[in-house]
Design a protein around this motif. Structure first.
Motif, PDB file in Angstrom:
ATOM      1  N   VAL A  70       0.884  -1.218   0.059  1.00 22.79           N
ATOM      2  CA  VAL A  70       0.075   0.055  -0.046  1.00 22.79           C
ATOM      3  C   VAL A  70       0.871   1.049   0.056  1.00 22.79           C
ATOM      4  O   VAL A  70       1.782   1.100   0.803  1.00 22.79           O
ATOM      5  N   LYS A  71       0.690   2.162  -0.753  1.00 18.06           N
ATOM      6  CA  LYS A  71       1.316   3.332  -1.022  1.00 18.06           C
ATOM      7  C   LYS A  71       0.451   4.381  -0.041  1.00 18.06           C
ATOM      8  O   LYS A  71      -0.876   4.611  -0.627  1.00 18.06           O
ATOM      9  N   MET A  72       1.147   5.195   0.904  1.00 18.96           N
ATOM     10  CA  MET A  72       0.248   6.270   1.427  1.00 18.96           C
ATOM     11  C   MET A  72       1.356   7.115   1.799  1.00 18.96           C
ATOM     12  O   MET A  72       2.644   7.258   2.219  1.00 18.96           O
ATOM     13  N   GLU A  73       0.858   8.497   1.984  1.00 20.86           N
ATOM     14  CA  GLU A  73       1.526   9.621   2.369  1.00 20.86           C
ATOM     15  C   GLU A  73       1.094  10.190   3.899  1.00 20.86           C
ATOM     16  O   GLU A  73       0.030  10.125   4.317  1.00 20.86           O
ATOM     17  N   ILE A  74       2.216  10.317   4.549  1.00 24.23           N
ATOM     18  CA  ILE A  74       2.028  11.003   5.954  1.00 24.23           C
ATOM     19  C   ILE A  74       2.207  12.354   5.781  1.00 24.23           C
ATOM     20  O   ILE A  74       3.389  12.833   5.549  1.00 24.23           O
ATOM     21  N   ALA A  75       0.916  13.160   5.818  1.00 27.18           N
ATOM     22  CA  ALA A  75       1.201  14.628   5.734  1.00 27.18           C
ATOM     23  C   ALA A  75       1.251  15.331   7.084  1.00 27.18           C
ATOM     24  O   ALA A  75       0.237  15.460   8.031  1.00 27.18           O
ATOM     25  N   GLY A  76       1.972  15.899   7.334  1.00 28.24           N
ATOM     26  CA  GLY A  76       2.083  17.087   8.412  1.00 28.24           C
ATOM     27  C   GLY A  76       1.689  18.333   8.339  1.00 28.24           C
ATOM     28  O   GLY A  76       1.822  19.038   7.191  1.00 28.24           O
ATOM     29  N   HIS A  77       1.089  19.037   9.031  1.00 24.19           N
ATOM     30  CA  HIS A  77       0.260  20.280   9.107  1.00 24.19           C
ATOM     31  C   HIS A  77       0.586  20.953  10.436  1.00 24.19           C
ATOM     32  O   HIS A  77       0.772  20.427  11.497  1.00 24.19           O
ATOM     33  N   THR A  78       0.321  22.437  10.400  1.00 18.31           N
ATOM     34  CA  THR A  78       0.752  23.294  11.535  1.00 18.31           C
ATOM     35  C   THR A  78      -0.463  24.292  11.312  1.00 18.31           C
ATOM     36  O   THR A  78      -0.968  24.482  10.450  1.00 18.31           O
ATOM     37  N   ASP A  79      -0.325  25.077  12.606  1.00 18.66           N
ATOM     38  CA  ASP A  79      -1.258  26.182  12.379  1.00 18.66           C
ATOM     39  C   ASP A  79      -0.300  27.444  11.825  1.00 18.66           C
ATOM     40  O   ASP A  79       0.621  27.215  11.271  1.00 18.66           O
ATOM     41  N   ALA A  80      -1.113  28.502  11.724  1.00 14.14           N
ATOM     42  CA  ALA A  80      -0.369  29.698  11.044  1.00 14.14           C
ATOM     43  C   ALA A  80       0.618  30.775  11.910  1.00 14.14           C
ATOM     44  O   ALA A  80       0.960  31.527  11.602  1.00 14.14           O
ATOM     45  N   GLN A  81       0.774  30.244  13.077  1.00 16.27           N
ATOM     46  CA  GLN A  81       1.809  31.153  13.913  1.00 16.27           C
ATOM     47  C   GLN A  81       3.112  30.632  13.545  1.00 16.27           C
ATOM     48  O   GLN A  81       3.449  29.450  13.451  1.00 16.27           O
ATOM     49  N   GLY A  82       3.727  31.848  13.397  1.00 16.06           N
ATOM     50  CA  GLY A  82       5.363  31.403  13.104  1.00 16.06           C
ATOM     51  C   GLY A  82       5.664  31.894  11.424  1.00 16.06           C
ATOM     52  O   GLY A  82       4.583  32.114  10.899  1.00 16.06           O
ATOM     53  N   SER A  83       6.726  31.604  11.124  1.00 17.12           N
ATOM     54  CA  SER A  83       6.773  31.822   9.654  1.00 17.12           C
ATOM     55  C   SER A  83       6.527  30.942   8.812  1.00 17.12           C
ATOM     56  O   SER A  83       6.637  29.670   9.191  1.00 17.12           O
ATOM     57  N   GLU A  84       6.224  31.110   7.571  1.00 16.47           N
ATOM     58  CA  GLU A  84       5.958  29.981   6.611  1.00 16.47           C
ATOM     59  C   GLU A  84       6.853  29.025   6.529  1.00 16.47           C
ATOM     60  O   GLU A  84       6.607  27.522   6.533  1.00 16.47           O
ATOM     61  N   GLU A  85       8.014  29.456   6.323  1.00 15.32           N
ATOM     62  CA  GLU A  85       9.137  28.571   6.021  1.00 15.32           C
ATOM     63  C   GLU A  85       9.207  27.574   7.474  1.00 15.32           C
ATOM     64  O   GLU A  85       9.759  26.415   7.399  1.00 15.32           O
ATOM     65  N   GLY A  86       9.456  28.436   8.338  1.00 15.43           N
ATOM     66  CA  GLY A  86       9.413  27.616   9.819  1.00 15.43           C
ATOM     67  C   GLY A  86       8.225  26.667  10.072  1.00 15.43           C
ATOM     68  O   GLY A  86       8.835  25.491  10.568  1.00 15.43           O
ATOM     69  N   ASN A  87       7.105  26.803   9.550  1.00 16.94           N
ATOM     70  CA  ASN A  87       6.210  25.979   9.795  1.00 16.94           C
ATOM     71  C   ASN A  87       6.133  24.870   8.702  1.00 16.94           C
ATOM     72  O   ASN A  87       5.772  23.669   9.171  1.00 16.94           O
ATOM     73  N   ARG A  88       6.835  24.745   7.632  1.00 14.58           N
ATOM     74  CA  ARG A  88       6.903  23.919   6.663  1.00 14.58           C
ATOM     75  C   ARG A  88       7.823  22.974   7.153  1.00 14.58           C
ATOM     76  O   ARG A  88       7.753  21.616   7.199  1.00 14.58           O
ATOM     77  N   ALA A  89       8.924  23.531   7.712  1.00 11.75           N
ATOM     78  CA  ALA A  89       9.819  22.486   8.368  1.00 11.75           C
ATOM     79  C   ALA A  89       9.419  21.760   9.590  1.00 11.75           C
ATOM     80  O   ALA A  89       9.871  20.634   9.523  1.00 11.75           O
ATOM     81  N   LEU A  90       8.781  22.501  10.513  1.00 14.43           N
ATOM     82  CA  LEU A  90       8.056  22.035  11.565  1.00 14.43           C
ATOM     83  C   LEU A  90       7.173  20.837  11.083  1.00 14.43           C
ATOM     84  O   LEU A  90       6.907  19.605  11.554  1.00 14.43           O
ATOM     85  N   SER A  91       6.305  21.127  10.036  1.00 16.18           N
ATOM     86  CA  SER A  91       5.353  19.963   9.671  1.00 16.18           C
ATOM     87  C   SER A  91       6.134  18.624   8.990  1.00 16.18           C
ATOM     88  O   SER A  91       5.521  17.552   9.093  1.00 16.18           O
ATOM     89  N   GLN A  92       7.064  19.060   8.171  1.00 11.93           N
ATOM     90  CA  GLN A  92       8.103  17.888   7.511  1.00 11.93           C
ATOM     91  C   GLN A  92       8.703  17.236   8.847  1.00 11.93           C
ATOM     92  O   GLN A  92       8.534  15.923   8.955  1.00 11.93           O
ATOM     93  N   ALA A  93       9.108  17.906   9.966  1.00 11.46           N
ATOM     94  CA  ALA A  93       9.555  17.208  10.740  1.00 11.46           C
ATOM     95  C   ALA A  93       8.660  16.273  11.651  1.00 11.46           C
ATOM     96  O   ALA A  93       8.855  14.742  12.062  1.00 11.46           O
TER      97      ALA A  93
END
Length: 76
Positions: free
Chosen positions: A1-24
């Motif tokens: 089975v192929k599946m994606e684990i998607a990370g998401h954040t709220d809008a607090q903080g910088s956009e780039e920081g949130n992208r890195a946090l959600s990836q982590a």
């Protein structure tokens, strides 16, 4: 089975920081599954940051809802 684990954040903080946090966040789930002997060969981890909210970011409840992990089947 192929599946994606998607990370998401709220809008607090910088956009780039949130992208890195959600990836982590997504990678942490992938590693936790792997540590529990789950076959993760069909799983990928992707961070979307604040780009896909499911609730308003104006309230604490909304921000909490936006900080999440989603599993999505790859239908390809």
């Amino acid at each position: 089975v192929k599946m994606e684990i998607a990370g998401h954040t709220d809008a607090q903080g910088s956009e780039e920081g949130n992208r890195a946090l959600s990836q982590a966040r997504a990678e942490a789930v992938l590693l936790a599954l792997q540590g529990r002997q789950v076959d993760v060969s069909g799983l990928t981890a992707k961070g979307y940051g604040e780009s896909h909210p499911i609730a308003e970011n104006k309230t604490e409840m909304g921000r909490e809802a936006n900080r999440r992990i989603e599993f999505t089947l790859d239908r390809k």
